[in-house]
Design a protein around this motif. Sequence first.
Motif, PDB file in Angstrom:
ATOM      1  N   THR A 148      58.612  43.958  31.722  1.00  0.00           N
ATOM      2  CA  THR A 148      58.753  45.264  31.082  1.00  0.00           C
ATOM      3  C   THR A 148      58.949  46.334  32.157  1.00  0.00           C
ATOM      4  N   LYS A 149      59.343  47.527  31.727  1.00  0.00           N
ATOM      5  CA  LYS A 149      59.540  48.597  32.705  1.00  0.00           C
ATOM      6  C   LYS A 149      59.141  49.939  32.105  1.00  0.00           C
ATOM      7  N   ASP A 150      58.971  50.895  32.993  1.00  0.00           N
ATOM      8  CA  ASP A 150      58.579  52.253  32.617  1.00  0.00           C
ATOM      9  C   ASP A 150      57.280  52.210  31.812  1.00  0.00           C
ATOM     10  N   ASP A 151      57.241  52.871  30.663  1.00  0.00           N
ATOM     11  CA  ASP A 151      56.003  52.928  29.878  1.00  0.00           C
ATOM     12  C   ASP A 151      56.007  51.943  28.715  1.00  0.00           C
ATOM     13  N   VAL A 152      56.911  50.983  28.739  1.00  0.00           N
ATOM     14  CA  VAL A 152      56.973  49.955  27.696  1.00  0.00           C
ATOM     15  C   VAL A 152      56.098  48.775  28.113  1.00  0.00           C
ATOM     16  N   TYR A 153      55.365  48.194  27.160  1.00  0.00           N
ATOM     17  CA  TYR A 153      54.531  47.039  27.466  1.00  0.00           C
ATOM     18  C   TYR A 153      54.525  46.073  26.280  1.00  0.00           C
ATOM     19  N   ILE A 154      54.104  44.845  26.538  1.00  0.00           N
ATOM     20  CA  ILE A 154      54.039  43.807  25.510  1.00  0.00           C
ATOM     21  C   ILE A 154      52.756  43.975  24.700  1.00  0.00           C
ATOM     22  N   THR A 155      52.863  43.911  23.378  1.00  0.00           N
ATOM     23  CA  THR A 155      51.686  43.996  22.517  1.00  0.00           C
ATOM     24  C   THR A 155      51.404  42.691  21.772  1.00  0.00           C
ATOM     25  N   GLU A 156      52.382  41.803  21.721  1.00  0.00           N
ATOM     26  CA  GLU A 156      52.207  40.553  20.977  1.00  0.00           C
ATOM     27  C   GLU A 156      53.288  39.571  21.403  1.00  0.00           C
ATOM     28  N   ALA A 210      52.885  32.428  28.966  1.00  0.00           N
ATOM     29  CA  ALA A 210      51.865  33.291  29.553  1.00  0.00           C
ATOM     30  C   ALA A 210      52.270  34.756  29.473  1.00  0.00           C
ATOM     31  N   ILE A 211      51.262  35.624  29.555  1.00  0.00           N
ATOM     32  CA  ILE A 211      51.488  37.063  29.700  1.00  0.00           C
ATOM     33  C   ILE A 211      50.652  37.561  30.869  1.00  0.00           C
ATOM     34  N   MET A 212      51.314  38.199  31.822  1.00  0.00           N
ATOM     35  CA  MET A 212      50.641  38.867  32.928  1.00  0.00           C
ATOM     36  C   MET A 212      50.294  40.285  32.489  1.00  0.00           C
ATOM     37  N   LEU A 213      49.026  40.681  32.654  1.00  0.00           N
ATOM     38  CA  LEU A 213      48.572  41.997  32.221  1.00  0.00           C
ATOM     39  C   LEU A 213      48.511  42.976  33.390  1.00  0.00           C
ATOM     40  N   ASP A 214      48.477  44.262  33.065  1.00  0.00           N
ATOM     41  CA  ASP A 214      48.517  45.270  34.125  1.00  0.00           C
ATOM     42  C   ASP A 214      47.228  45.332  34.935  1.00  0.00           C
ATOM     43  N   GLY A 215      46.132  44.758  34.413  1.00  0.00           N
ATOM     44  CA  GLY A 215      44.895  44.668  35.186  1.00  0.00           C
ATOM     45  C   GLY A 215      44.770  43.366  35.943  1.00  0.00           C
ATOM     46  N   GLY A 242      41.503  46.580  27.066  1.00  0.00           N
ATOM     47  CA  GLY A 242      42.211  47.750  27.562  1.00  0.00           C
ATOM     48  C   GLY A 242      43.430  47.477  28.419  1.00  0.00           C
ATOM     49  N   GLN A 243      43.785  46.205  28.614  1.00  0.00           N
ATOM     50  CA  GLN A 243      44.930  45.889  29.465  1.00  0.00           C
ATOM     51  C   GLN A 243      46.217  45.763  28.638  1.00  0.00           C
ATOM     52  N   LYS A 244      47.332  46.004  29.302  1.00  0.00           N
ATOM     53  CA  LYS A 244      48.642  45.966  28.655  1.00  0.00           C
ATOM     54  C   LYS A 244      49.487  44.849  29.259  1.00  0.00           C
ATOM     55  N   GLY A 245      50.371  44.292  28.432  1.00  0.00           N
ATOM     56  CA  GLY A 245      51.197  43.178  28.882  1.00  0.00           C
ATOM     57  C   GLY A 245      52.413  43.629  29.663  1.00  0.00           C
ATOM     58  N   ASN A 246      52.563  43.105  30.876  1.00  0.00           N
ATOM     59  CA  ASN A 246      53.678  43.494  31.743  1.00  0.00           C
ATOM     60  C   ASN A 246      54.801  42.464  31.825  1.00  0.00           C
ATOM     61  N   ILE A 247      54.431  41.168  31.861  1.00  0.00           N
ATOM     62  CA  ILE A 247      55.423  40.117  32.105  1.00  0.00           C
ATOM     63  C   ILE A 247      55.166  38.945  31.166  1.00  0.00           C
ATOM     64  N   LEU A 252      57.224  44.535  21.659  1.00  0.00           N
ATOM     65  CA  LEU A 252      56.967  45.574  22.649  1.00  0.00           C
ATOM     66  C   LEU A 252      56.287  46.780  22.003  1.00  0.00           C
ATOM     67  N   SER A 253      55.738  47.636  22.843  1.00  0.00           N
ATOM     68  CA  SER A 253      55.069  48.838  22.349  1.00  0.00           C
ATOM     69  C   SER A 253      56.051  49.816  21.718  1.00  0.00           C
ATOM     70  N   LYS A 254      57.290  49.780  22.177  1.00  0.00           N
ATOM     71  CA  LYS A 254      58.357  50.567  21.570  1.00  0.00           C
ATOM     72  C   LYS A 254      59.686  49.928  21.939  1.00  0.00           C
TER      73      LYS A 254
END
Length: 231
Positions: A29-37, A60-65, A153-158, A185-187
């Motif tokens: 993902t990039k910018d302020d977009v993240y994976i939610t499911e 797998a999903i890599m999270l921002d934390g 509280g973590q968001k999905g990045n990859i 995605l979140s949006k």
Amino acid sequence: MKGAFAAASALAALIQHTSANNDVVTLVTKDDVYITEAVATLVVGNIPNPITGDVALWSAIMLDGEDFLQGVTQNGPAGSGYCDNLGKNWCNFAYTLVETLISGTTPEVGKAVPTTPGSLIKTHYKLNPTTTKWDQDLYINGTLVSSVSTSKGQKGNIFYVSIECSSGTCATAPAHKWEDISIVLSKADQSFGTTESWQFGATGGKMSTADSGKTWNFTTLSVPDTPVSVG
């Protein structure tokens, strides 16, 4: 496999992949977009032959934390994994490698359940809007068998689809398929999709979206026999 798998997954969580991880699909993902499911269903093939190392197939999903969510299907020598006396079966479990300030990484592992070649192993990852934790559920042939809830509280990045040799001298990972992969995605982000070929000779897996880029679906992804070894 427990210690070796955690160590190898820690490298994955830090995006420091060695040759032990053959990443077939990598979507960032990039910018302020993240994976939610996300959902991915593995149609598992034969077990490796010979059984000389720990071979794992996972989404797998890599999270921002830096927590790392994995739905794992694994086979290895007796006594090396989370299932006892696997024989000609695969071991399946929901798994999160949790980053901690004290110990570095700690695995959270759901119930490990064996299943035969040809089974359908679906992992569903969802960021729970109420708890803000990631709920991870793993199903075998439609029955829920393993769950973990972590990573508040973590968001999905990859998003990944991968083949791993976590220890030993692994035989070639047999051919297998991934069906019904879906990422939310979140949006909307039309640039998240790709028309490029996947890695390690995988075919199919064409991405499409019906809602302008918020939800992405894949056609069946076929992965051929793939040599894999510890780096």
